[in-house]
Design a protein around this motif. Sequence first.
Motif, mmCIF file in Angstrom:
data_model
loop_
_atom_site.group_PDB
_atom_site.id
_atom_site.type_symbol
_atom_site.label_atom_id
_atom_site.label_comp_id
_atom_site.label_asym_id
_atom_site.label_seq_id
_atom_site.Cartn_x
_atom_site.Cartn_y
_atom_site.Cartn_z
ATOM 1 N N LEU A 169 33.994 15.367 -5.228
ATOM 2 C CA LEU A 169 34.328 15.063 -6.622
ATOM 3 C C LEU A 169 34.037 16.259 -7.524
ATOM 4 O O LEU A 169 34.849 16.627 -8.375
ATOM 5 C CB LEU A 169 33.536 13.845 -7.096
ATOM 6 C CG LEU A 169 33.881 13.292 -8.482
ATOM 7 C CD1 LEU A 169 35.335 12.840 -8.543
ATOM 8 C CD2 LEU A 169 32.956 12.138 -8.853
ATOM 9 N N LEU A 170 32.890 16.887 -7.311
ATOM 10 C CA LEU A 170 32.533 18.064 -8.104
ATOM 11 C C LEU A 170 33.466 19.227 -7.791
ATOM 12 O O LEU A 170 33.897 19.956 -8.684
ATOM 13 C CB LEU A 170 31.085 18.468 -7.837
ATOM 14 C CG LEU A 170 30.568 19.677 -8.612
ATOM 15 C CD1 LEU A 170 30.575 19.404 -10.115
ATOM 16 C CD2 LEU A 170 29.172 20.061 -8.160
ATOM 17 N N LEU A 186 26.280 2.208 -9.724
ATOM 18 C CA LEU A 186 27.272 3.070 -9.072
ATOM 19 C C LEU A 186 27.470 4.373 -9.839
ATOM 20 O O LEU A 186 27.532 5.456 -9.247
ATOM 21 C CB LEU A 186 28.603 2.315 -8.944
ATOM 22 C CG LEU A 186 29.778 3.098 -8.351
ATOM 23 C CD1 LEU A 186 29.439 3.599 -6.953
ATOM 24 C CD2 LEU A 186 31.045 2.247 -8.335
ATOM 25 N N LEU A 187 27.563 4.271 -11.158
ATOM 26 C CA LEU A 187 27.761 5.470 -11.971
ATOM 27 C C LEU A 187 26.599 6.437 -11.808
ATOM 28 O O LEU A 187 26.788 7.648 -11.636
ATOM 29 C CB LEU A 187 27.937 5.081 -13.449
ATOM 30 C CG LEU A 187 28.100 6.242 -14.432
ATOM 31 C CD1 LEU A 187 29.325 7.083 -14.094
ATOM 32 C CD2 LEU A 187 28.202 5.716 -15.866
ATOM 33 N N ASN A 188 25.374 5.922 -11.850
ATOM 34 C CA ASN A 188 24.190 6.764 -11.671
ATOM 35 C C ASN A 188 24.171 7.412 -10.289
ATOM 36 O O ASN A 188 23.773 8.574 -10.142
ATOM 37 C CB ASN A 188 22.912 5.940 -11.849
ATOM 38 C CG ASN A 188 22.685 5.508 -13.277
ATOM 39 O OD1 ASN A 188 22.077 4.492 -13.534
ATOM 40 N ND2 ASN A 188 23.206 6.274 -14.228
ATOM 41 N N ASN A 189 24.601 6.679 -9.261
ATOM 42 C CA ASN A 189 24.649 7.238 -7.907
ATOM 43 C C ASN A 189 25.616 8.415 -7.819
ATOM 44 O O ASN A 189 25.326 9.432 -7.182
ATOM 45 C CB ASN A 189 25.066 6.152 -6.905
ATOM 46 C CG ASN A 189 23.911 5.254 -6.520
ATOM 47 O OD1 ASN A 189 22.785 5.704 -6.382
ATOM 48 N ND2 ASN A 189 24.184 3.968 -6.366
ATOM 49 N N ILE A 190 26.770 8.262 -8.467
ATOM 50 C CA ILE A 190 27.761 9.348 -8.473
ATOM 51 C C ILE A 190 27.207 10.555 -9.220
ATOM 52 O O ILE A 190 27.336 11.703 -8.774
ATOM 53 C CB ILE A 190 29.081 8.868 -9.102
ATOM 54 C CG1 ILE A 190 29.754 7.826 -8.190
ATOM 55 C CG2 ILE A 190 30.033 10.039 -9.354
ATOM 56 C CD1 ILE A 190 30.979 7.174 -8.788
ATOM 57 N N GLN A 191 26.580 10.316 -10.366
ATOM 58 C CA GLN A 191 25.982 11.409 -11.145
ATOM 59 C C GLN A 191 24.873 12.105 -10.364
ATOM 60 O O GLN A 191 24.747 13.338 -10.412
ATOM 61 C CB GLN A 191 25.431 10.857 -12.466
ATOM 62 C CG GLN A 191 26.508 10.406 -13.436
ATOM 63 C CD GLN A 191 25.928 9.708 -14.656
ATOM 64 O OE1 GLN A 191 24.906 9.027 -14.571
ATOM 65 N NE2 GLN A 191 26.575 9.877 -15.801
ATOM 66 N N LEU A 195 22.738 16.775 -7.280
ATOM 67 C CA LEU A 195 22.072 17.336 -6.097
ATOM 68 C C LEU A 195 23.061 17.929 -5.104
ATOM 69 O O LEU A 195 22.659 18.401 -4.040
ATOM 70 C CB LEU A 195 21.245 16.241 -5.405
ATOM 71 C CG LEU A 195 20.170 15.578 -6.277
ATOM 72 C CD1 LEU A 195 19.482 14.467 -5.522
ATOM 73 C CD2 LEU A 195 19.160 16.604 -6.770
ATOM 74 N N LEU A 196 24.349 17.890 -5.451
ATOM 75 C CA LEU A 196 25.414 18.419 -4.597
ATOM 76 C C LEU A 196 25.369 17.798 -3.206
ATOM 77 O O LEU A 196 25.299 18.466 -2.184
ATOM 78 C CB LEU A 196 25.335 19.949 -4.500
ATOM 79 C CG LEU A 196 26.635 20.664 -4.074
ATOM 80 C CD1 LEU A 196 27.756 20.340 -5.026
ATOM 81 C CD2 LEU A 196 26.434 22.162 -4.004
ATOM 82 N N GLN A 197 25.414 16.483 -3.194
ATOM 83 C CA GLN A 197 25.443 15.752 -1.943
ATOM 84 C C GLN A 197 26.568 14.732 -2.002
ATOM 85 O O GLN A 197 27.098 14.425 -3.062
ATOM 86 C CB GLN A 197 24.099 15.070 -1.668
ATOM 87 C CG GLN A 197 23.706 14.043 -2.728
ATOM 88 C CD GLN A 197 22.276 13.550 -2.562
ATOM 89 O OE1 GLN A 197 21.444 14.222 -1.969
ATOM 90 N NE2 GLN A 197 21.995 12.370 -3.093
ATOM 91 N N ASN A 198 26.923 14.204 -0.855
ATOM 92 C CA ASN A 198 28.047 13.273 -0.778
ATOM 93 C C ASN A 198 27.671 12.102 0.120
ATOM 94 O O ASN A 198 27.751 12.201 1.346
ATOM 95 C CB ASN A 198 29.292 13.978 -0.244
ATOM 96 C CG ASN A 198 30.558 13.172 -0.497
ATOM 97 O OD1 ASN A 198 30.494 12.015 -0.870
ATOM 98 N ND2 ASN A 198 31.701 13.791 -0.301
ATOM 99 N N ASN A 203 25.283 5.101 6.613
ATOM 100 C CA ASN A 203 24.764 3.976 5.827
ATOM 101 C C ASN A 203 25.072 4.195 4.345
ATOM 102 O O ASN A 203 24.275 4.761 3.611
ATOM 103 C CB ASN A 203 23.261 3.837 6.049
ATOM 104 C CG ASN A 203 22.918 3.554 7.494
ATOM 105 O OD1 ASN A 203 23.608 2.785 8.159
ATOM 106 N ND2 ASN A 203 21.855 4.180 7.991
ATOM 107 N N LYS A 204 26.234 3.794 3.958
ATOM 108 C CA LYS A 204 26.618 3.960 2.558
ATOM 109 C C LYS A 204 25.806 3.026 1.672
ATOM 110 O O LYS A 204 25.366 1.959 2.097
ATOM 111 C CB LYS A 204 28.112 3.679 2.384
ATOM 112 C CG LYS A 204 29.018 4.678 3.095
ATOM 113 C CD LYS A 204 30.471 4.384 2.803
ATOM 114 C CE LYS A 204 31.381 5.393 3.486
ATOM 115 N NZ LYS A 204 32.806 5.119 3.205
ATOM 116 N N LYS A 205 25.632 3.435 0.438
ATOM 117 C CA LYS A 205 24.868 2.619 -0.496
ATOM 118 C C LYS A 205 25.655 1.377 -0.879
ATOM 119 O O LYS A 205 26.862 1.437 -1.123
ATOM 120 C CB LYS A 205 24.518 3.428 -1.742
ATOM 121 C CG LYS A 205 23.549 4.569 -1.447
ATOM 122 C CD LYS A 205 23.177 5.329 -2.709
ATOM 123 C CE LYS A 205 22.194 6.449 -2.373
ATOM 124 N NZ LYS A 205 21.825 7.223 -3.576
#
Length: 408
Positions: free
Chosen positions: A265-266, A299-304, A309-312, A318-320
């Motif tokens: 996304l970034l 969900l929004l906070n998780n994406i932010q 932290l530049l992670q995906n 194990n997706k959240k």
Amino acid sequence: MFTTYHSNDLDILLNLIKYNILKNPLNNPLQTEIIILSDLTLIPYLKINLSKIIGIHANINYINPEKFIWDLFIKIIPKITKENIFNKKMIIWQLMNIIPEIIVLPEFKNFKKYLSNIKNTNYLFQISIHIANLYDEYQKYRPKWLFLWEKNTEIFLTNDKDHIWQAKLWKKLIRYNEIILGKQLWYLSKLYNYIINIKNIKKIKYSVLPERIFILETQNIPLIYLQLLEKLTDYIEIHILIKNPCIHYWDNIQINKNDKFNNSLLFSWGNYGLNNINKLINLQSRMIESFVKIKSTNLLNNIQKDILLLQNNSLLKNKKKINITDDSIQVNIFTDAKQEIEFLSINIIKLINNNNYYLHDIIVISPNLEIYLPFIYSIFNKKNLPFNIYLDINKKNMFDIPDTFFFY
């Protein structure tokens, strides 16, 4: 040198302005604090938030970077006046005088295709407007071209044959100002070259420079402006505040395809912010980072947090899990515009009543707001919901809207 601040929270950046204003007051208490930003529509937002943070909003001047640059150098360099700087409106009329006289020259072979109706004054006026805008863009984003063209160094970095007549017309414009009008035409790259080569420092009135300036949103500020200001950092305290969504520099990571640090996304949406950061790489500055940790509450906070932290996490086995009541990101489909606005008004009332939001905390973005106006007026007025509508009269690219919102 510059002082640059990076943060993922705009409130932190505003608090850094507050800290500098209160902890390091200007020597002259009557001098105005200066905040430079290219989007002046943000001024009401900044006034509200700075008044909350500082306690009072007074003696702060918000100014467009182009106006600030020219006003500044007109003050410190006596030979530059308002009458001899590059001005699009002035250039238009000069081009209307020049173009009919020089289109017979061989360099203008490729230019004639634009002059099918050159005898028509309105048509010539429109052509002159476009060329004046073109040279204005060149002086900001291709400044070396204009300076080399004036010095009879015809460089053509592309195979664009139009550059031939553009260079010739630019030289003619310079000569027109010198011979016919009796003045030098000052433009950004000429100004920069003068500053770096000046030998007699007494020719510059450094005493009239402001003591301190703050720069917000450098994305739309041409690099040449920052290069000019860099030459004055020995005399002016310059703070650059950057809204940065990620603690890592992701450009080289993106190129090298590092699997440890990855966020699609970034990488796809982050070019706007990346251009902002890259602009400062070759400028001397001390960097201060003030990033805020993001809690994974929805969900929004998780994406932010993933962007920060530049992670995906989409790559993890194990997706959240998303809470069924999580409405931080919604996708809604309606049959007509009226239903959209009705649903929007309900959600705004819900935010105000349940989440302690104020109306000025809420932004509604649309690439085509005009079609919703009748429903906004009728539904919002019926529910006594105050609102302000901003329509971009310049019709900028609609993708500039979310870019500015997410990365400023």
